[in-house]
Structure formats: structure tokens, C-alpha cells
Design an enzyme around this catalytic site. Structure first.
Site, PDB file in Angstrom:
ATOM      1  N   GLU A  34       0.986  -1.393  -0.162  1.00 17.77           N
ATOM      2  CA  GLU A  34      -0.122  -0.215  -0.360  1.00 17.77           C
ATOM      3  C   GLU A  34       0.925   1.377   0.115  1.00 17.77           C
ATOM      4  OE1 GLU A  34      -3.627   0.767  -0.516  1.00 17.77           O
ATOM      5  OE2 GLU A  34      -2.899   3.240   0.770  1.00 17.77           O
ATOM      6  N   TYR A 213     -28.393   7.992   5.505  1.00 21.34           N
ATOM      7  CA  TYR A 213     -27.684   6.883   5.952  1.00 21.34           C
ATOM      8  C   TYR A 213     -27.008   6.430   6.968  1.00 21.34           C
ATOM      9  CZ  TYR A 213     -23.934   5.435   2.818  1.00 21.34           C
ATOM     10  OH  TYR A 213     -22.958   5.580   2.664  1.00 21.34           O
TER      11      TYR A 213
HETATM   12  C1  LIG Z   1     -12.248   7.867   0.556  1.00 24.78           C
HETATM   13  C2  LIG Z   1     -12.617   6.990  -0.558  1.00 24.78           C
HETATM   14  C3  LIG Z   1     -14.621   7.620  -0.601  1.00 24.78           C
HETATM   15  C4  LIG Z   1     -15.560   6.694  -1.239  1.00 24.78           C
HETATM   16  N1  LIG Z   1     -17.306   6.723  -1.493  1.00 24.78           N
HETATM   17  C5  LIG Z   1     -17.567   6.495  -1.654  1.00 24.78           C
HETATM   18  C6  LIG Z   1     -19.093   5.703  -2.205  1.00 24.78           C
HETATM   19  O1  LIG Z   1     -19.617   6.911  -0.909  1.00 24.78           O
HETATM   20  N2  LIG Z   1     -19.916   5.009  -2.504  1.00 24.78           N
HETATM   21  C7  LIG Z   1     -19.368   4.541  -3.571  1.00 24.78           C
HETATM   22  O2  LIG Z   1     -20.152   3.916  -4.389  1.00 24.78           O
HETATM   23  N3  LIG Z   1     -18.415   4.108  -3.583  1.00 24.78           N
HETATM   24  C8  LIG Z   1     -17.495   5.438  -3.197  1.00 24.78           C
HETATM   25  N4  LIG Z   1     -16.248   4.932  -2.886  1.00 24.78           N
HETATM   26  C9  LIG Z   1     -15.243   3.734  -3.374  1.00 24.78           C
HETATM   27  C10 LIG Z   1     -15.504   2.659  -2.936  1.00 24.78           C
HETATM   28  O3  LIG Z   1     -15.220   2.772  -1.849  1.00 24.78           O
HETATM   29  C11 LIG Z   1     -14.617   0.948  -4.411  1.00 24.78           C
HETATM   30  O4  LIG Z   1     -15.635   1.606  -5.145  1.00 24.78           O
HETATM   31  C12 LIG Z   1     -14.219   0.328  -3.294  1.00 24.78           C
HETATM   32  O5  LIG Z   1     -14.307   0.299  -1.684  1.00 24.78           O
HETATM   33  C13 LIG Z   1     -13.076  -0.354  -4.090  1.00 24.78           C
HETATM   34  O6  LIG Z   1     -12.227  -0.049  -3.932  1.00 24.78           O
HETATM   35  P1  LIG Z   1     -10.814  -0.263  -3.892  1.00 24.78           P
HETATM   36  O7  LIG Z   1     -10.218  -1.043  -2.605  1.00 24.78           O
HETATM   37  O8  LIG Z   1     -10.576  -1.124  -5.497  1.00 24.78           O
HETATM   38  O9  LIG Z   1     -10.018   0.823  -4.680  1.00 24.78           O
HETATM   39  P2  LIG Z   1      -9.534   1.703  -3.251  1.00 24.78           P
HETATM   40  O10 LIG Z   1     -10.422   2.056  -2.352  1.00 24.78           O
HETATM   41  O11 LIG Z   1      -9.042   3.124  -4.560  1.00 24.78           O
HETATM   42  O12 LIG Z   1      -8.243   1.396  -3.091  1.00 24.78           O
HETATM   43  C14 LIG Z   1      -7.664   1.748  -3.539  1.00 24.78           C
HETATM   44  C15 LIG Z   1      -5.991   1.709  -2.545  1.00 24.78           C
HETATM   45  O13 LIG Z   1      -4.281   1.041  -3.840  1.00 24.78           O
HETATM   46  C16 LIG Z   1      -3.756   2.253  -3.115  1.00 24.78           C
HETATM   47  N5  LIG Z   1      -2.527   2.046  -4.255  1.00 24.78           N
HETATM   48  C17 LIG Z   1      -3.383   3.472  -4.926  1.00 24.78           C
HETATM   49  N6  LIG Z   1      -2.177   3.381  -6.154  1.00 24.78           N
HETATM   50  C18 LIG Z   1      -1.310   2.821  -5.445  1.00 24.78           C
HETATM   51  C19 LIG Z   1       0.003   2.088  -5.992  1.00 24.78           C
HETATM   52  N7  LIG Z   1       0.766   2.612  -7.006  1.00 24.78           N
HETATM   53  N8  LIG Z   1       1.174   1.268  -5.187  1.00 24.78           N
HETATM   54  C20 LIG Z   1       0.325   0.890  -3.705  1.00 24.78           C
HETATM   55  N9  LIG Z   1      -0.572   1.438  -3.378  1.00 24.78           N
HETATM   56  C21 LIG Z   1      -1.582   2.265  -4.476  1.00 24.78           C
HETATM   57  C22 LIG Z   1      -4.622   3.560  -2.604  1.00 24.78           C
HETATM   58  O14 LIG Z   1      -3.873   4.077  -1.635  1.00 24.78           O
HETATM   59  C23 LIG Z   1      -5.649   2.678  -1.653  1.00 24.78           C
HETATM   60  O15 LIG Z   1      -4.994   2.205  -0.572  1.00 24.78           O
HETATM   61  C24 LIG Z   1     -14.459   5.228  -2.022  1.00 24.78           C
HETATM   62  C25 LIG Z   1     -13.412   5.066  -2.165  1.00 24.78           C
HETATM   63  C26 LIG Z   1     -12.464   6.099  -1.181  1.00 24.78           C
HETATM   64  C27 LIG Z   1     -11.174   5.712  -1.608  1.00 24.78           C
END
Ligand SMILES: Cc1cc2nc3c(=O)[nH]c(=O)nc-3n(C[C@H](O)[C@H](O)[C@H](O)COP(=O)(O)OP(=O)(O)OC[C@H]3O[C@@H](n4cnc5c(N)ncnc54)[C@H](O)[C@@H]3O)c2cc1C
Length: 399
Positions: A34, A213
Site C-alpha cells: 500500500e 443513511y
Molecule cells: C475515500 C473514498 C470514498 C469513497 N466513497 C464512496 C461512496 O460514497 N460510494 C461509493 O459507491 N463508492 C465510494 N468509493 C469507492 C468505493 O469505496 C470503491 O469502489 C471500493 O471500495 C473498491 O475500491 P478499491 O479497493 O478497488 O480501490 P480504493 O478504495 O481506491 O483503494 C485503492 C488503494 O490502492 C492504493 N494505491 C493506489 N495506487 C497505488 C500504488 N501505485 N501502489 C500502492 N498502492 C496504491 C490507494 O492508496 C488505496 O489505498 C470511495 C472510495 C474512496 C477511496
């Protein structure tokens, strides 16, 4: 024979951490990298609907989910003036089963819950992946801090600005939905009427909607207020918003809407962008998941849920997978998941259009909402693990 595959996950968000849990539950060796120096989350809510909650329950997180989650049993629709919206056919949304509960949770509590369930040392912080180099039998990962690592499989769970996506030759192009959301969290004691708020409440007005909510077992109320915009707002979850501008957007709306806005100490602006499905998600030993693979507009609260389904699917497909079969299994993963998530993306897009449509007749809106909610049952009923087991069996039969 247990698999000896070493799996590196780039990104420790909801998707990456739950994938780590699911893979580990099936005996795989996992390392998460991360970029952040500490696991931080913004104060906001997120929905874990039954399709995702049942997977988490199965790996033993039932009690923890109950401890932090506010159960979802439906959604209450109102006009901008507060009149309940119903349809002649009944409520606009189906009743959710108590035996198959979904939850609204505070993001930080949820992320901590998953993190605490992982063995110590599985997540390495402060490692921003900048490059991947894929060889026949492994992948080499390079990080911005000069460190490097090797793995048999790399999963890109690095969100909407994914480096892994770029490294496998893809680029997704955001298009603005011409709306933005104001977000906020309010301690429930500031809103006396909120003690009755068990389920999400959605107010629909012309071109705007306002969603509340409860999270944290009702101690906090999460607000997401969608308004039209003709400027391209940042696709950010932490850009500060203007409380006066927010209040002006909802002038004359139902009193609870105005009370909520007046009780906020701060708000955040979130530009809403859509992206078309990607043409592929994997090359050889590298695959994408979560927002890196299928970012979606937030209108049906499936972003987190679909990323959780991805992780559990990968775990089924990679368990006991010989190293020379990884590419086949990742292609199978892509085939199963790309079709489903593209349908979910399309439904989320359609829901957004409906919320902000200019229909003045709320019952017409409700009737259409009921229609797509009835369609949406296939989202909640899906069992991603079972689908992966069936697909793997079918794949085996075909040789
Ligand atoms: C703060 C936040 C609020 C959200 N709010 C909503 C909402 O209200 N409603 C909704 O539908 N969806 C929301 N989303 C989107 C939803 O949470 C995501 O669709 C879901 O959680 C899947 O996310 P993910 O783990 O694929 O990506 P993310 O949650 O974006 O996580 C990606 C992670 O990868 C890390 N990262 C990025 N690039 C690199 C790299 N090069 N090397 C190492 N690490 C890296 C980031 O720091 C992060 O921790 C939100 C996302 C976030 C981040």
C-alpha cells in the site's frame, strides 16, 4: 496439494484487503503493498449489500460486521417536500431479508475490521508501486522507495488511478456525469429526528437528490447530496466543499434535509465520473480488481461490494492453481467478472440518470425506480464464490 503461489496485491483499500483475506482463507501466500504510510480513511459511509456481506460472513466476520454495521432493510423515498413516494404496485424497493443482511458502515471502521483480521506483517505500507515487469514464471514489482519484490501473481487493487492498469497497457477515460456530490457525516445526537432513521432515506427532486443513511450502529448519519454542475469538479473524496453553496442547492426542501445541512461542520466535494468497461483485465500473471478494473458511479452503492466479489472469485480460482496455469485462471476470472461488473456499471449509470431526471411526477420516478430495483435483485442474490466454483468445474470439464 496446497498452492505455493505467492500473490502480491498492489493497493490496500477495501478491495485489496478483502482479497487478501479471501486468498489467505484458502491457504494462499499473500503480500499487500500500500502506498500510504498509514492506513487512513476519510470519514464517510459505505454500503456492504447482501452480495458482499454473505461472503464476509462466510469467512467468520459476522460478529464484527454486526458490531460496526447499521443493517439495511430497504430504502425510504421522499419527494423534495417530504411526501413519501410509493407506487400502486407497492413500495419502490424490495424488502431485504433479515437472514441475508447487508450493512451500511463507516469506511474507517470497516477498513480497520478487515486489517485486524489479517495476520500481522501481511500489509506493507509506504510502498507505491511504479513498475511491473512480467516474466514467464513470475512478476517483478518496483516501488517508488527503491524497494522491489517478486510474485507469481500480481493483483492490481490500486483504485481509479491504477498504475497496474497502465502497466498492462490499458487506460480508462473518465467522462463527467455533470453532477457532483457533497458529502458529510453528522453525529446522530445533533439530529433529534434521526433516531427513527433505520434505513437509507432518499429525497428526489428535479435534477437533485439527497441521501442519508445511518452508520456506526446509528451513532453517525452519512450524507451524500447530488447536484448538477457545469464545471469539472475534482474526482476527489477529500476536496473541501462550501457549506453555504450546499445550503443554497437545497433551499426550500424538506425540513430534515435543511436541518442536516445546517448541522454540518464541514463538507467535501466529489466530482462524479463514469468510465466504460475495459476491454480486458489481465495479461499472463497480472490482473486487475475493484476500482482499477471496473470503477462505477455510486448510485447503487456497489463499488465496494463488487470489489469484494472480485477478491473471493480470485481466491476460488487461484486455490491449488499450478504456476503454469495462472494465465488461464486469470482469463477465467476476467470472463466471469467482466460481464457481471459491466452490467452493474450499466445499472448504476441508469439509476443516476433516473435520480437526476427532471420528471416532476414523483410516482412516475418511483415506478421506474421500482422497475430497476426489481431488476437489481440479481445483484444482491449473486453468490460470487459459488459462481467461481461452477465456472471452474465447467472449465475443467471443457479441458
Ligand atoms: C475515500 C473514498 C470514498 C469513497 N466513497 C464512496 C461512496 O460514497 N460510494 C461509493 O459507491 N463508492 C465510494 N468509493 C469507492 C468505493 O469505496 C470503491 O469502489 C471500493 O471500495 C473498491 O475500491 P478499491 O479497493 O478497488 O480501490 P480504493 O478504495 O481506491 O483503494 C485503492 C488503494 O490502492 C492504493 N494505491 C493506489 N495506487 C497505488 C500504488 N501505485 N501502489 C500502492 N498502492 C496504491 C490507494 O492508496 C488505496 O489505498 C470511495 C472510495 C474512496 C477511496
Amino acid at each position: 496439494m496446497p498452492s505455493s503461489l505467492r500473490i502480491a496485491i498492489v493497493g490496500g483499500g477495501i478491495g485489496g484487503l478483502t482479497a487478501a483475506l479471501a486468498l489467505r482463507a484458502r491457504g494462499l501466500e499473500v503480500a499487500v503493498f500500500e502506498q500510504a504510510e498509514a492506513l487512513r480513511e476519510i470519514g464517510a459511509g459505505v454500503s456492504i449489500h447482501p452480495n458482499a456481506a454473505r461472503l464476509l460472513r462466510r469467512i467468520g466476520l459476522e460478529d464484527q460486521l454486526q458490531r460496526i454495521g447499521s443493517p439495511i432493510s430497504g430504502i425510504a423515498l421522499r419527494t423534495s417536500h417530504g411526501e413519501p413516494i410509493t407506487t400502486p404496485a407497492g413500495p419502490a424497493t424490495p424488502a431485504f431479508s433479515k437472514d441475508d443482511q447487508g450493512y451500511n458502515v463507516h469506511r474507517a471502521s470497516f477498513l480497520n475490521l478487515i486489517f485486524d483480521a489479517l495476520p500481522k506483517g501481511m500489509v506493507t505500507l509506504g510502498h507505491r508501486c511504479i513498475q511491473l515487469s512480467e516474466q514467464a514464471d513470475r512478476v517483478h514489482l518496483s516501488f517508488a522507495n527503491g524497494a522491489s519484490a517478486e510474485a507469481d501473481v500480481v493483483i492490481g487493487a490500486d483504485g481509479i488511478r491504477s498504475v497496474v492498469q497502465r502497466e498492462i497497457g490499458l487506460q480508462s477515460c473518465p467522462t463527467s456525469e455533470r453532477i457532483m456530490a457533497y458529502r458529510g457525516l453528522i453525529p446522530a445526537e445533533r439530529l433529534p429526528w434521526a433516531s427513527n432513521l433505520k434505513d437509507p432515506a432518499l429525497w428526489l427532486g428535479s435534477g437533485r437528490s439527497f441521501l442519508l443513511y445511518p452508520v456506526a450502529r446509528g451513532r453517525l448519519i452519512n450524507m451524500v447530496a447530488f447536484v448538477p454542475t457545469d464545471t469539472d469538479s475534482d474526482e476527489s473524496w477529500s476536496a473541501p466543499g462550501d457549506l453555504k453553496a450546499l445550503a443554497a442547492e437545497y433551499a426550500g426542501w424538506d425540513q430534515p434535509v435543511q436541518d442536516t445541512i445546517n448541522s454540518l461542520e464541514e463538507t467535501f466535494r466529489w466530482g462524479i465520473y463514469d468510465r466504460a468497461p475495459l476491454p480486458y483485465w489481465s495479461t499472463g500473471r497480472i490482473a486487475l480488481m475493484g476500482d482499477a478494473a471496473h470503477p462505477m458511479v455510486p448510485h447503487i452503492g456497489q463499488g465496494a461490494g463488487q470489489s469484494i466479489e472480485d477478491g473471493f472469485t480470485l481466491a476460488v480460482l487461484l486455490e491449488r492453481c499450478p504456476s503454469d496455469k495462472v494465465a488461464d485462471r486469470l482469463r477465467l476470472y476476467e470472463a466471469i467478472r467482466l460481464e457481471r461488473t459491466s452490467k452493474v456499471q450499466a445499472l448504476a449509470r441508469a439509476a443516476g440518470k433516473l435520480y437526476r431526471s427532471e420528471h416532476d411526477d414523483p410516482s412516475e420516478k418511483a415506478a421506474r425506480l421500482r422497475e430497476w430495483m426489481a431488476q437489481g435483485v440479481w445483484i444482491f442474490a449473486h453468490d460470487a464464490e459459488r459462481a467461481a466454483v461452477d465456472a471452474l468445474a465447467e472449465f475443467g470439464r471443457r479441458g
